[in-house]
Scaffold this motif. Structure first.
Motif, PDB file in Angstrom:
ATOM      1  N   MET A   1       8.951   4.700  -6.845  1.00  0.00           N
ATOM      2  CA  MET A   1       7.605   4.666  -6.755  1.00  0.00           C
ATOM      3  C   MET A   1       6.658   5.597  -7.296  1.00  0.00           C
ATOM      4  O   MET A   1       7.105   6.636  -6.977  1.00  0.00           O
ATOM      5  CB  MET A   1       7.516   4.389  -5.216  1.00  0.00           C
ATOM      6  N   ASP A   2       5.756   5.423  -8.080  1.00  0.00           N
ATOM      7  CA  ASP A   2       4.598   6.210  -8.862  1.00  0.00           C
ATOM      8  C   ASP A   2       3.590   6.392  -8.113  1.00  0.00           C
ATOM      9  O   ASP A   2       2.863   5.351  -8.384  1.00  0.00           O
ATOM     10  CB  ASP A   2       4.964   5.999 -10.248  1.00  0.00           C
ATOM     11  N   THR A   3       3.068   7.401  -7.444  1.00  0.00           N
ATOM     12  CA  THR A   3       1.991   7.419  -6.731  1.00  0.00           C
ATOM     13  C   THR A   3       0.742   7.370  -7.584  1.00  0.00           C
ATOM     14  O   THR A   3      -0.427   6.991  -7.161  1.00  0.00           O
ATOM     15  CB  THR A   3       1.969   8.832  -5.873  1.00  0.00           C
ATOM     16  N   ARG A   4       0.889   7.983  -9.046  1.00  0.00           N
ATOM     17  CA  ARG A   4      -0.087   8.149  -9.737  1.00  0.00           C
ATOM     18  C   ARG A   4      -0.276   6.770 -10.359  1.00  0.00           C
ATOM     19  O   ARG A   4      -1.872   6.425 -10.266  1.00  0.00           O
ATOM     20  CB  ARG A   4       0.133   8.993 -10.966  1.00  0.00           C
ATOM     21  N   ARG A   5       0.222   6.110 -10.494  1.00  0.00           N
ATOM     22  CA  ARG A   5       0.168   4.455 -10.860  1.00  0.00           C
ATOM     23  C   ARG A   5      -0.489   3.814 -10.010  1.00  0.00           C
ATOM     24  O   ARG A   5      -1.537   2.926 -10.209  1.00  0.00           O
ATOM     25  CB  ARG A   5       1.433   3.825 -11.295  1.00  0.00           C
ATOM     26  N   VAL A   6      -0.257   4.119  -8.788  1.00  0.00           N
ATOM     27  CA  VAL A   6      -0.859   3.146  -7.583  1.00  0.00           C
ATOM     28  C   VAL A   6      -2.359   3.756  -7.455  1.00  0.00           C
ATOM     29  O   VAL A   6      -3.307   2.721  -7.332  1.00  0.00           O
ATOM     30  CB  VAL A   6       0.126   3.570  -6.158  1.00  0.00           C
TER      31      VAL A   6
ATOM     32  N   CYS B   1      -1.323  -5.985  -4.268  1.00  0.00           N
ATOM     33  CA  CYS B   1      -1.543  -4.978  -3.393  1.00  0.00           C
ATOM     34  C   CYS B   1      -0.960  -5.264  -2.028  1.00  0.00           C
ATOM     35  O   CYS B   1      -0.312  -4.317  -1.458  1.00  0.00           O
ATOM     36  CB  CYS B   1      -2.957  -4.517  -3.173  1.00  0.00           C
ATOM     37  N   ASP B   2      -0.885  -6.508  -1.583  1.00  0.00           N
ATOM     38  CA  ASP B   2      -0.224  -7.013  -0.382  1.00  0.00           C
ATOM     39  C   ASP B   2       1.359  -6.839  -0.368  1.00  0.00           C
ATOM     40  O   ASP B   2       1.828  -6.366   0.457  1.00  0.00           O
ATOM     41  CB  ASP B   2      -0.498  -8.344  -0.032  1.00  0.00           C
ATOM     42  N   LEU B   3       1.635  -7.247  -1.475  1.00  0.00           N
ATOM     43  CA  LEU B   3       3.209  -7.277  -1.817  1.00  0.00           C
ATOM     44  C   LEU B   3       3.717  -5.633  -1.723  1.00  0.00           C
ATOM     45  O   LEU B   3       4.582  -5.112  -1.245  1.00  0.00           O
ATOM     46  CB  LEU B   3       3.515  -7.836  -3.003  1.00  0.00           C
ATOM     47  N   LEU B   4       2.758  -4.811  -2.475  1.00  0.00           N
ATOM     48  CA  LEU B   4       3.379  -3.369  -2.424  1.00  0.00           C
ATOM     49  C   LEU B   4       3.221  -3.001  -1.055  1.00  0.00           C
ATOM     50  O   LEU B   4       4.256  -2.035  -0.748  1.00  0.00           O
ATOM     51  CB  LEU B   4       2.174  -2.803  -3.248  1.00  0.00           C
ATOM     52  N   ARG B   5       2.306  -3.213   0.020  1.00  0.00           N
ATOM     53  CA  ARG B   5       2.284  -2.728   1.072  1.00  0.00           C
ATOM     54  C   ARG B   5       3.529  -2.992   1.807  1.00  0.00           C
ATOM     55  O   ARG B   5       3.990  -2.343   2.731  1.00  0.00           O
ATOM     56  CB  ARG B   5       0.893  -3.035   1.693  1.00  0.00           C
ATOM     57  N   ILE B   6       3.706  -4.435   1.758  1.00  0.00           N
ATOM     58  CA  ILE B   6       5.108  -5.043   2.518  1.00  0.00           C
ATOM     59  C   ILE B   6       6.221  -4.339   1.977  1.00  0.00           C
ATOM     60  O   ILE B   6       7.299  -3.872   2.962  1.00  0.00           O
ATOM     61  CB  ILE B   6       5.022  -6.428   2.088  1.00  0.00           C
ATOM     62  N   ILE B   7       6.282  -4.083   0.704  1.00  0.00           N
ATOM     63  CA  ILE B   7       7.481  -3.391   0.165  1.00  0.00           C
ATOM     64  C   ILE B   7       7.723  -1.914   0.703  1.00  0.00           C
ATOM     65  O   ILE B   7       8.758  -1.318   1.021  1.00  0.00           O
ATOM     66  CB  ILE B   7       7.632  -3.126  -1.591  1.00  0.00           C
ATOM     67  N   LEU B   8       6.393  -1.075   0.753  1.00  0.00           N
ATOM     68  CA  LEU B   8       6.513   0.064   1.350  1.00  0.00           C
ATOM     69  C   LEU B   8       6.726   0.113   2.841  1.00  0.00           C
ATOM     70  O   LEU B   8       7.489   1.180   3.529  1.00  0.00           O
ATOM     71  CB  LEU B   8       5.117   1.100   1.287  1.00  0.00           C
ATOM     72  N   ALA B   9       6.249  -1.021   3.533  1.00  0.00           N
ATOM     73  CA  ALA B   9       6.571  -0.898   4.947  1.00  0.00           C
ATOM     74  C   ALA B   9       8.025  -1.214   5.204  1.00  0.00           C
ATOM     75  O   ALA B   9       8.680  -0.500   6.157  1.00  0.00           O
ATOM     76  CB  ALA B   9       5.791  -2.085   5.659  1.00  0.00           C
TER      77      ALA B   9
ATOM     78  N   ALA C   1      -9.007   5.389   1.843  1.00  0.00           N
ATOM     79  CA  ALA C   1      -8.800   4.411   2.822  1.00  0.00           C
ATOM     80  C   ALA C   1      -8.022   3.206   2.333  1.00  0.00           C
ATOM     81  O   ALA C   1      -7.289   2.349   3.111  1.00  0.00           O
ATOM     82  CB  ALA C   1     -10.229   3.880   3.144  1.00  0.00           C
ATOM     83  N   THR C   2      -7.889   2.962   1.022  1.00  0.00           N
ATOM     84  CA  THR C   2      -6.984   1.856   0.460  1.00  0.00           C
ATOM     85  C   THR C   2      -5.604   2.361   0.141  1.00  0.00           C
ATOM     86  O   THR C   2      -4.713   1.235  -0.169  1.00  0.00           O
ATOM     87  CB  THR C   2      -7.700   1.433  -0.746  1.00  0.00           C
ATOM     88  N   MET C   3      -5.275   3.524  -0.052  1.00  0.00           N
ATOM     89  CA  MET C   3      -4.054   4.174  -0.187  1.00  0.00           C
ATOM     90  C   MET C   3      -2.883   3.935   0.842  1.00  0.00           C
ATOM     91  O   MET C   3      -3.295   4.102   1.957  1.00  0.00           O
ATOM     92  CB  MET C   3      -3.942   5.916  -0.426  1.00  0.00           C
ATOM     93  N   PRO C   4      -1.919   3.283   0.491  1.00  0.00           N
ATOM     94  CA  PRO C   4      -0.761   3.215   1.593  1.00  0.00           C
ATOM     95  C   PRO C   4      -0.413   4.301   2.322  1.00  0.00           C
ATOM     96  O   PRO C   4      -0.308   5.328   1.526  1.00  0.00           O
ATOM     97  CB  PRO C   4       0.350   2.335   0.693  1.00  0.00           C
ATOM     98  N   PRO C   5      -0.131   4.153   3.559  1.00  0.00           N
ATOM     99  CA  PRO C   5       0.060   5.455   4.290  1.00  0.00           C
ATOM    100  C   PRO C   5       1.312   6.136   3.892  1.00  0.00           C
ATOM    101  O   PRO C   5       1.577   7.365   4.143  1.00  0.00           O
ATOM    102  CB  PRO C   5       0.170   4.910   5.840  1.00  0.00           C
ATOM    103  N   GLN C   6       2.252   5.326   3.118  1.00  0.00           N
ATOM    104  CA  GLN C   6       3.549   5.767   2.918  1.00  0.00           C
ATOM    105  C   GLN C   6       3.558   6.747   1.634  1.00  0.00           C
ATOM    106  O   GLN C   6       4.492   7.518   1.417  1.00  0.00           O
ATOM    107  CB  GLN C   6       4.515   4.669   2.786  1.00  0.00           C
ATOM    108  N   LEU C   7       2.448   6.633   0.935  1.00  0.00           N
ATOM    109  CA  LEU C   7       2.199   7.275  -0.234  1.00  0.00           C
ATOM    110  C   LEU C   7       1.228   8.743   0.083  1.00  0.00           C
ATOM    111  O   LEU C   7       0.334   8.396   0.575  1.00  0.00           O
ATOM    112  CB  LEU C   7       1.761   6.612  -1.416  1.00  0.00           C
ATOM    113  N   THR C   8       1.499   9.882  -0.519  1.00  0.00           N
ATOM    114  CA  THR C   8       0.672  10.790  -0.202  1.00  0.00           C
ATOM    115  C   THR C   8      -0.405  11.195  -1.539  1.00  0.00           C
ATOM    116  O   THR C   8      -0.024  11.142  -2.529  1.00  0.00           O
ATOM    117  CB  THR C   8       1.559  12.241  -0.112  1.00  0.00           C
ATOM    118  N   LEU C   9      -1.604  11.131  -1.038  1.00  0.00           N
ATOM    119  CA  LEU C   9      -2.815  11.378  -2.087  1.00  0.00           C
ATOM    120  C   LEU C   9      -3.231  12.674  -1.759  1.00  0.00           C
ATOM    121  O   LEU C   9      -3.863  13.114  -0.933  1.00  0.00           O
ATOM    122  CB  LEU C   9      -3.986  10.403  -1.701  1.00  0.00           C
TER     123      LEU C   9
END
Length: 405
Positions: free
Chosen positions: A244-249, A186-194, A277-285
């Motif tokens: 990037m696949d929002t549903r997979r995340v 999850c940390d790496l995913l957030r770094i990739i998205l940032a 709260a846990t969803m990366p802000p770069q992805l829309t839920l």
């Protein structure tokens, strides 16, 4: 050749058949399906997989798995070969192997094998044993491609899909498979998205080498194969790029939320707040509350992770035409990885989680037991008739309770 046919050959004297007493050479006959026969004509290679304690499974070129069952014959069969014009009797047979399409429990077996490496989940090279090489550690088993071949009854492509899904990566330096720690992934995913925002990368065309180069410049300990594993888990690959696949995340984060709280039921509003709260802000839920009522849960992002229930006062609405509204729906987590592989045992466990089910609700938790994906609905209906008692609900669906003792 049957017994009567063998007698005819001997009586007419048209052919002389040689062979020694006891039929010392061992042979097995395999009854081919038309699909397998066509692949044999194309000079295709097949593999048979399984442990000594498994029923053998044949994997064809399309990665279809076939269970090899022994079928006994009422008449004896004689296997003859012709060598230099001479017929030779090789063996006498009373059984053949037939092939039935099957769906081996690949995910459960892969997870089992990966756990043999007792080092635990990989959290980064900086957390590995300092000053100790991978080869010098003797605890547990090092999981290689060969180990997976020996224990998992599936083709390489199928196994790789499962490895991607469970966040496993193959260490380039050692060839050993490890599971990534969920928090580290999850940390790496957030770094990739940032970094995507910082460098204006398109989220639907991420290149693994570009992503790794950017991350490695900031964190030299990051492994390229780990970055690739994170992209494979959270994105879909098209040729050389990842989208990037929002549903997979969402599904992955939902798994972590449920795992953090054991088996307690989650009110839908509380669960959605935790997911946001846990969803990366770069992805829309995009959450439509109407899509989270009790009747919609089985087709939502948590359809294979939880089942809908409610407080006792609202249970009468569960199987009504409109179901329980999202504000009153509860999510009961169901861990598919711990469910038994035997159909009866699995249904017993599912009825223990929730006493009343419809076929629609139970289908996501049984579909992996059905060899033919197109026959899932029919198989689930037949199992519910066998192991459950059905009553027609107010919405027209049958509601089943357990008949398993």
């Amino acid at each position: 050749m049957s017994d009567s046919a063998a007698e005819t050959v001997e009586q007419t004297g048209s052919e002389h058949v040689s062979g020694s007493d006891g039929y010392p050479e061992e042979y097995r006959l395999l009854e081919l399906t038309p699909e397998i026969a066509a692949q044999l004509d194309a000079d295709t290679t097949f593999v048979v997989r399984g442990r000594d304690t498994d029923s053998a499974v044949l994997i064809d070129a399309t990665e279809q798995a076939y269970a090899m069952h022994t079928a006994h014959t009422s008449n004896s069969m004689y296997l003859l070969t012709r060598d230099n014009g001479q017929l030779t009797l090789r063996t006498k047979l009373h059984q053949v192997f037939d092939l039935q399409p099957t769906r081996p429990q690949v995910r459960a077996r892969v997870l089992e094998v990966l756990k043999w490496d007792t080092r635990g989940a990989f959290r980064g090279t900086e957390f590995e044993h300092e000053g100790v090489t991978d080869e010098s550690i003797t605890d547990g088993v090092r999981v290689t491609d060969t180990v997976l071949d020996q224990h998992v009854q599936a083709g390489h492509a199928h196994v790789r899909r499962v490895l991607d899904d469970v966040l496993a990566f193959r260490h380039n330096a050692t060839g050993h498979w490890r599971v990534l720690d969920a928090g580290y992934a999850c940390d790496l995913l957030r770094i990739i998205l940032a970094t995507h925002v910082e460098r204006d990368w398109p989220l639907d065309a991420l290149r693994a080498d570009t992503v790794y180069s950017a991350l490695h410049a900031e964190s030299p300990h990051i492994l390229p194969e780990v970055v690739d594993a994170v992209l494979r888990r959270f994105a879909t690959k098209h040729e050389d790029v990842f989208a990037m696949d929002t549903r997979r995340v969402c599904v992955f984060l939902a798994e972590q939320i449920f795992a953090s709280s054991g088996s307690r039921a989650w009110p839908v509003p509380e669960f959605l707040r935790a997911l946001r709260a846990t969803m990366p802000p770069q992805l829309t839920l995009d959450v439509d509350m109407d899509a989270w009522n009790s009747r919609s849960i089985s087709t939502s992002v948590v359809g294979k992770l939880a089942v809908a229930t409610s407080a006792p006062a609202d249970e009468h609405l569960l199987h009504s035409p409109n179901g329980v509204p999202a504000s009153l729906t509860l999510l009961l987590p169901v861990d598919n990885n711990t469910l038994p592989q035997d159909t009866r045992a699995r249904m017993r466990d599912l009825f223990a989680v929730k006493s009343k089910w419809t076929a629609r609700e139970m289908r996501p938790f049984l579909e992996d037991l059905v060899a033919d994906e197109s026959a899932v609905a029919k198989a689930v209906d037949s199992w519910l008739l066998k192991f459950g008692r059905g009553v027609r609900g107010t919405n027209g669906e049958s509601v089943y309770t357990s008949r398993i003792n």
